[in-house]
Design an enzyme around this catalytic site. Sequence first.
Site, PDB file in Angstrom:
ATOM      1  N   SER A 157      17.565  -2.785  -2.158  1.00 41.75           N
ATOM      2  CA  SER A 157      17.974  -1.690  -1.272  1.00 41.75           C
ATOM      3  C   SER A 157      17.089  -1.670  -0.032  1.00 41.75           C
ATOM      4  O   SER A 157      15.875  -1.888  -0.135  1.00 41.75           O
ATOM      5  CB  SER A 157      17.783  -0.330  -1.975  1.00 41.75           C
ATOM      6  OG  SER A 157      18.389  -0.299  -3.239  1.00 41.75           O
TER       7      SER A 157
ATOM      8  N   LEU B 164       1.546   4.690   1.493  1.00 38.21           N
ATOM      9  CA  LEU B 164       1.216   5.267   2.806  1.00 38.21           C
ATOM     10  C   LEU B 164       1.006   6.770   2.678  1.00 38.21           C
ATOM     11  O   LEU B 164       1.696   7.442   1.911  1.00 38.21           O
ATOM     12  CB  LEU B 164       2.351   4.961   3.784  1.00 38.21           C
ATOM     13  CG  LEU B 164       2.470   3.460   4.108  1.00 38.21           C
ATOM     14  CD1 LEU B 164       3.834   3.145   4.707  1.00 38.21           C
ATOM     15  CD2 LEU B 164       1.348   3.032   5.056  1.00 38.21           C
TER      16      LEU B 164
ATOM     17  N   HIS C 137      13.314  -2.636  -1.018  1.00 37.75           N
ATOM     18  CA  HIS C 137      12.819  -2.455  -2.389  1.00 37.75           C
ATOM     19  C   HIS C 137      13.711  -3.259  -3.338  1.00 37.75           C
ATOM     20  O   HIS C 137      14.945  -3.186  -3.249  1.00 37.75           O
ATOM     21  CB  HIS C 137      12.850  -0.966  -2.756  1.00 37.75           C
ATOM     22  CG  HIS C 137      12.317  -0.709  -4.130  1.00 37.75           C
ATOM     23  ND1 HIS C 137      10.972  -0.749  -4.419  1.00 37.75           N
ATOM     24  CD2 HIS C 137      12.951  -0.445  -5.298  1.00 37.75           C
ATOM     25  CE1 HIS C 137      10.793  -0.513  -5.709  1.00 37.75           C
ATOM     26  NE2 HIS C 137      11.984  -0.325  -6.258  1.00 37.75           N
TER      27      HIS C 137
ATOM     28  N   ARG D  52       0.856  -1.191   0.000  1.00 28.81           N
ATOM     29  CA  ARG D  52       0.000   0.000   0.000  1.00 28.81           C
ATOM     30  C   ARG D  52       0.885   1.231   0.000  1.00 28.81           C
ATOM     31  O   ARG D  52       1.941   1.249   0.639  1.00 28.81           O
ATOM     32  CB  ARG D  52      -0.856   0.051   1.281  1.00 28.81           C
ATOM     33  CG  ARG D  52      -2.104  -0.777   1.247  1.00 28.81           C
ATOM     34  CD  ARG D  52      -2.855  -0.618   2.554  1.00 28.81           C
ATOM     35  NE  ARG D  52      -3.371   0.745   2.759  1.00 28.81           N
ATOM     36  CZ  ARG D  52      -4.498   1.208   2.232  1.00 28.81           C
ATOM     37  NH1 ARG D  52      -5.251   0.425   1.481  1.00 28.81           N
ATOM     38  NH2 ARG D  52      -4.892   2.446   2.456  1.00 28.81           N
TER      39      ARG D  52
ATOM     40  N   ASP E 182       9.738   5.399  -2.603  1.00 26.29           N
ATOM     41  CA  ASP E 182      11.035   4.729  -2.808  1.00 26.29           C
ATOM     42  C   ASP E 182      12.201   5.714  -2.935  1.00 26.29           C
ATOM     43  O   ASP E 182      13.140   5.490  -3.709  1.00 26.29           O
ATOM     44  CB  ASP E 182      10.988   3.823  -4.070  1.00 26.29           C
ATOM     45  CG  ASP E 182       9.942   2.729  -3.949  1.00 26.29           C
ATOM     46  OD1 ASP E 182       9.675   2.287  -2.824  1.00 26.29           O
ATOM     47  OD2 ASP E 182       9.392   2.324  -4.990  1.00 26.29           O
TER      48      ASP E 182
HETATM   49  C1  GRF Z   1      10.041  -8.284  -1.801  1.00 21.84           C
HETATM   50  O1  GRF Z   1      10.535  -8.474  -3.080  1.00 21.84           O
HETATM   51  C2  GRF Z   1      10.317  -6.876  -1.348  1.00 21.84           C
HETATM   52  O2  GRF Z   1      11.493  -6.342  -1.870  1.00 21.84           O
HETATM   53  C3  GRF Z   1       9.138  -6.113  -1.890  1.00 21.84           C
HETATM   54  O3  GRF Z   1       8.042  -6.995  -1.745  1.00 21.84           O
HETATM   55  C4  GRF Z   1       8.519  -8.336  -1.763  1.00 21.84           C
HETATM   56  C5  GRF Z   1       8.006  -8.985  -0.523  1.00 21.84           C
HETATM   57  O4  GRF Z   1       8.292 -10.358  -0.476  1.00 21.84           O
HETATM   58  N1  GRF Z   1       8.974  -4.862  -1.192  1.00 21.84           N
HETATM   59  P1  GRF Z   1       8.004 -11.162   0.842  1.00 21.84           P
HETATM   60  O5  GRF Z   1       6.527 -10.980   1.195  1.00 21.84           O
HETATM   61  O6  GRF Z   1       8.901 -10.653   1.914  1.00 21.84           O
HETATM   62  O7  GRF Z   1       8.293 -12.606   0.495  1.00 21.84           O
END
Ligand code: GRF
Length: 231
Positions: A142, A99, A115, A97, A151
């Site tokens: 990152s 924020l 990210h 989501r 981001d």
């Molecule tokens: C990951 O790739 C993270 O970088 C991104 O969302 C994904 C989450 O994966 N923000 P998980 O739910 O931790 O397996």
Amino acid sequence: MADAGRPLSLVALISGRGSNLKAILDAIDAGELDAGVSAVISTRADAPGLEHARRAGADTLALDAADYPDRDTYDRALQGLIDRFAPDLVVLAGFMRILSAGFVRHYRERLINIHPSLLPALRGLHTHQRALDAGLTEHGASVHFVTEELDSGPVIIQVRVPVLDDDTAATLATRVLQQEHRLYVQALQLLASGEVDWQDERLCYHGQPLHQPLQMHTETSENRQCAQDSF
Ligand code: GRF
């Protein structure tokens, strides 16, 4: 951040699989991360990641956007839940989501995210396909503090993952995700130990301004220690 000698207290926000959350919980369990997860809050009651939290003994809560008239109302409810636990840090781990600005301001310097790209490259979604489409030879992930712009907050640490000739978005995502799990734990330990700190609008490493993100070496690197890029 945390008081000296006390583990970093965390609340994690998820939406799905929760593999990064699991990596964090496992590292705490193994004594590799000086932290505790007091609660995990999901946008979906059926998020598989909640099961990892239950097994680890964290409180689990779900907050469905369909029950709230707008983003601000949802975010205020979310904030109310989080603040019951008074965490040192709020950890976004696949929280799907956007924020609101008010929420982000409330947790300024206490809200971090992972990210799947080498920020500032490839902000937003579908980063693995976009890396392939752009012909990049290097991709990665990152961990950064969250600010109001998507981001875009200060990056603490990154991991670089080579793009292979026969990569698809799925194979690349799998290799990046494996590294994310180590990266998030390492970022949190840097914060738990106080080695990295965000003070007076500046991200610092051992008390000195961090001008470039730290770089996490992968298994194949000769030096497996966390090292700084150029300053
Ligand atoms: C990951 O790739 C993270 O970088 C991104 O969302 C994904 C989450 O994966 N923000 P998980 O739910 O931790 O397996």
